[in-house]
Design a protein around this motif. Sequence first.
Motif, mmCIF file in Angstrom:
data_model
loop_
_atom_site.group_PDB
_atom_site.id
_atom_site.type_symbol
_atom_site.label_atom_id
_atom_site.label_comp_id
_atom_site.label_asym_id
_atom_site.label_seq_id
_atom_site.Cartn_x
_atom_site.Cartn_y
_atom_site.Cartn_z
ATOM 1 N N ASP A 172 118.446 -18.576 -38.106
ATOM 2 C CA ASP A 172 119.827 -18.436 -38.567
ATOM 3 C C ASP A 172 120.738 -17.911 -37.454
ATOM 4 O OD1 ASP A 172 121.579 -18.876 -40.620
ATOM 5 O OD2 ASP A 172 120.977 -17.161 -41.839
ATOM 6 N N GLY A 173 121.832 -18.640 -37.211
ATOM 7 C CA GLY A 173 122.827 -18.220 -36.235
ATOM 8 C C GLY A 173 122.477 -18.514 -34.796
ATOM 9 N N PHE A 174 121.350 -19.170 -34.552
ATOM 10 C CA PHE A 174 120.896 -19.445 -33.185
ATOM 11 C C PHE A 174 121.581 -20.697 -32.642
ATOM 12 C CE2 PHE A 174 117.760 -21.310 -30.195
ATOM 13 C CZ PHE A 174 117.629 -20.244 -29.312
ATOM 14 N N ASP A 175 122.078 -20.633 -31.405
ATOM 15 C CA ASP A 175 122.746 -21.772 -30.778
ATOM 16 C C ASP A 175 121.691 -22.662 -30.119
ATOM 17 O OD1 ASP A 175 124.303 -23.607 -29.492
ATOM 18 O OD2 ASP A 175 125.340 -22.171 -28.190
ATOM 19 N N ASP A 176 121.439 -23.794 -30.756
ATOM 20 C CA ASP A 176 120.419 -24.722 -30.268
ATOM 21 C C ASP A 176 121.044 -26.057 -29.885
ATOM 22 O OD1 ASP A 176 117.812 -25.332 -29.636
ATOM 23 O OD2 ASP A 176 117.271 -25.983 -31.650
ATOM 24 N N GLY A 177 122.331 -26.020 -29.529
ATOM 25 C CA GLY A 177 123.085 -27.253 -29.327
ATOM 26 C C GLY A 177 122.524 -28.166 -28.260
ATOM 27 N N ASP A 178 122.127 -27.605 -27.125
ATOM 28 C CA ASP A 178 121.634 -28.449 -26.029
ATOM 29 C C ASP A 178 120.339 -29.160 -26.413
ATOM 30 O OD1 ASP A 178 123.751 -27.746 -24.433
ATOM 31 O OD2 ASP A 178 122.678 -26.170 -23.363
ATOM 32 N N SER A 179 119.416 -28.449 -27.057
ATOM 33 C CA SER A 179 118.150 -29.066 -27.462
ATOM 34 C C SER A 179 118.370 -30.144 -28.505
ATOM 35 C CB SER A 179 117.198 -28.000 -28.017
ATOM 36 O OG SER A 179 116.822 -27.089 -27.013
ATOM 37 N N LEU A 180 119.302 -29.902 -29.428
ATOM 38 C CA LEU A 180 119.613 -30.893 -30.451
ATOM 39 C C LEU A 180 120.186 -32.157 -29.816
ATOM 40 C CD1 LEU A 180 121.258 -28.576 -33.142
ATOM 41 C CD2 LEU A 180 118.974 -29.560 -33.213
ATOM 42 N N LYS A 181 121.097 -31.969 -28.861
ATOM 43 C CA LYS A 181 121.719 -33.106 -28.182
ATOM 44 C C LYS A 181 120.670 -33.931 -27.433
ATOM 45 C CE LYS A 181 125.539 -32.157 -26.179
ATOM 46 N NZ LYS A 181 126.529 -31.625 -25.187
ATOM 47 N N ASN A 182 119.773 -33.252 -26.731
ATOM 48 C CA ASN A 182 118.736 -33.954 -25.975
ATOM 49 C C ASN A 182 117.793 -34.718 -26.900
ATOM 50 O OD1 ASN A 182 119.722 -33.014 -23.535
ATOM 51 N ND2 ASN A 182 118.396 -31.219 -23.509
ATOM 52 N N SER A 183 117.512 -34.144 -28.076
ATOM 53 C CA SER A 183 116.632 -34.808 -29.037
ATOM 54 C C SER A 183 117.256 -36.109 -29.536
ATOM 55 C CB SER A 183 116.333 -33.882 -30.210
ATOM 56 O OG SER A 183 115.529 -34.527 -31.171
ATOM 57 N N ILE A 184 118.547 -36.088 -29.828
ATOM 58 C CA ILE A 184 119.234 -37.279 -30.318
ATOM 59 C C ILE A 184 119.313 -38.342 -29.221
ATOM 60 C CG2 ILE A 184 121.406 -38.181 -31.202
ATOM 61 C CD1 ILE A 184 119.744 -36.545 -33.202
ATOM 62 N N ILE A 185 119.547 -37.918 -27.992
ATOM 63 C CA ILE A 185 119.574 -38.869 -26.871
ATOM 64 C C ILE A 185 118.234 -39.585 -26.773
ATOM 65 C CG2 ILE A 185 119.637 -39.031 -24.356
ATOM 66 C CD1 ILE A 185 121.758 -36.790 -24.410
ATOM 67 N N GLU A 186 117.161 -38.849 -26.926
ATOM 68 C CA GLU A 186 115.825 -39.445 -26.854
ATOM 69 C C GLU A 186 115.614 -40.435 -27.987
ATOM 70 O OE1 GLU A 186 112.157 -40.413 -25.471
ATOM 71 O OE2 GLU A 186 113.654 -39.147 -24.458
ATOM 72 N N LYS A 187 116.061 -40.090 -29.185
ATOM 73 C CA LYS A 187 115.861 -40.973 -30.331
ATOM 74 C C LYS A 187 116.673 -42.267 -30.209
ATOM 75 C CE LYS A 187 114.348 -37.429 -33.561
ATOM 76 N NZ LYS A 187 113.005 -38.000 -33.796
ATOM 77 N N LYS A 188 117.793 -42.206 -29.518
ATOM 78 C CA LYS A 188 118.614 -43.402 -29.331
ATOM 79 C C LYS A 188 117.904 -44.486 -28.517
ATOM 80 C CE LYS A 188 123.229 -41.349 -29.783
ATOM 81 N NZ LYS A 188 124.478 -40.998 -29.070
ATOM 82 N N ARG A 189 116.839 -44.112 -27.840
ATOM 83 C CA ARG A 189 116.091 -45.093 -27.060
ATOM 84 C C ARG A 189 115.320 -46.066 -27.955
ATOM 85 N NH1 ARG A 189 115.908 -42.915 -21.804
ATOM 86 N NH2 ARG A 189 116.207 -40.643 -21.734
ATOM 87 N N ASP A 190 115.100 -45.670 -29.209
ATOM 88 C CA ASP A 190 114.342 -46.496 -30.154
ATOM 89 C C ASP A 190 115.324 -47.292 -31.023
ATOM 90 O OD1 ASP A 190 112.732 -47.620 -32.101
ATOM 91 O OD2 ASP A 190 111.620 -45.775 -32.542
ATOM 92 N N PRO A 191 115.327 -48.610 -30.954
ATOM 93 C CA PRO A 191 116.255 -49.415 -31.765
ATOM 94 C C PRO A 191 116.119 -49.159 -33.265
ATOM 95 C CG PRO A 191 115.242 -50.758 -30.054
ATOM 96 C CD PRO A 191 114.519 -49.436 -30.042
ATOM 97 N N LYS A 192 114.927 -48.750 -33.711
ATOM 98 C CA LYS A 192 114.732 -48.488 -35.139
ATOM 99 C C LYS A 192 115.533 -47.269 -35.607
ATOM 100 C CE LYS A 192 110.084 -50.475 -35.597
ATOM 101 N NZ LYS A 192 108.664 -50.193 -35.977
#
Length: 282
Positions: A127-147
């Motif tokens: 709760d209240g933890f700033d995890d923005g950079d890790s979240l952004k990197n995770s989404i970038i990685e997922k965008k590599r998969d067309p599915k």
Amino acid sequence: MEERVFETRIGSKLHYFKRGNGPIMIVSPPAWGLSSKYLQEGLAPLEQTFTLVYLEFRGNGKSTRPDASEMTCWHLADDIEYLRQELQMERVPYLLGHSGGGTIALWYAIRYPDKVDRLVLLNHRLDGFDDGDSLKNSIIEKKRDPKMHAPLRAWTSSWDDLSDEKFAQKIRLFLPVYFFNPDASVQSKELNSIQTVPLWNYQLLHGNERKVQHQEQELGKVAAKTFMIFCQADPVCTPTQGNATQKGIVGSKLVIYEQCGHFPWIEKGEETFRDIIEFCAL
């Protein structure tokens, strides 16, 4: 399976399910409207070793909806305490929380350190933890998969002013994003059959109306023996949050599964149940 609704000492009502054999393990689901049914489905193998008590927090299932000012993870920890009293236990032997339910379970261990022996956190949100950079990197990685492209479009669209039914539809659409292998998302019948989710709950706990509270500086109060599972491909509760929690809780144990998303019992079932049972037996 036993199903009960009981009245708390403040007059509210709480709903729970009880199933299994062995010592009691209270299961803490997210409180933003999913209910505990997906955990009843997924954690069933643990019922061979423990008696699992699945709590429906305030505003979920048949439990009373509170005033909006008392719909925070900090307040929701009191529901676990009411359940402990209802079950007439001096202490909670095992408390397991997943995702936002792990946030609530952690608040319970912080606020009631003498009332819980062992704490198991699965992909919890700090709760209240700033995890923005890790979240952004995770989404970038997922965008590599067309599915993932169609589910990600649902993920990034606005949820404001949706009906509860439309909100549930959004959740079903972006469900594959939660997984390392998007095809694994079909393995949960409960998650794929969600028809209505209260947006009121979500907005108060995670949305625009959320009151931010910070757990990180409170972690030193946890006295329970603590075990955490995180997964490398989880886009919402990244291992960064697990590392921060481990740093704050002396003696806590953290494992991180590779090629696994937000629901480790689906993509890493054998490891998940083995590790939980081994920790609880120590």
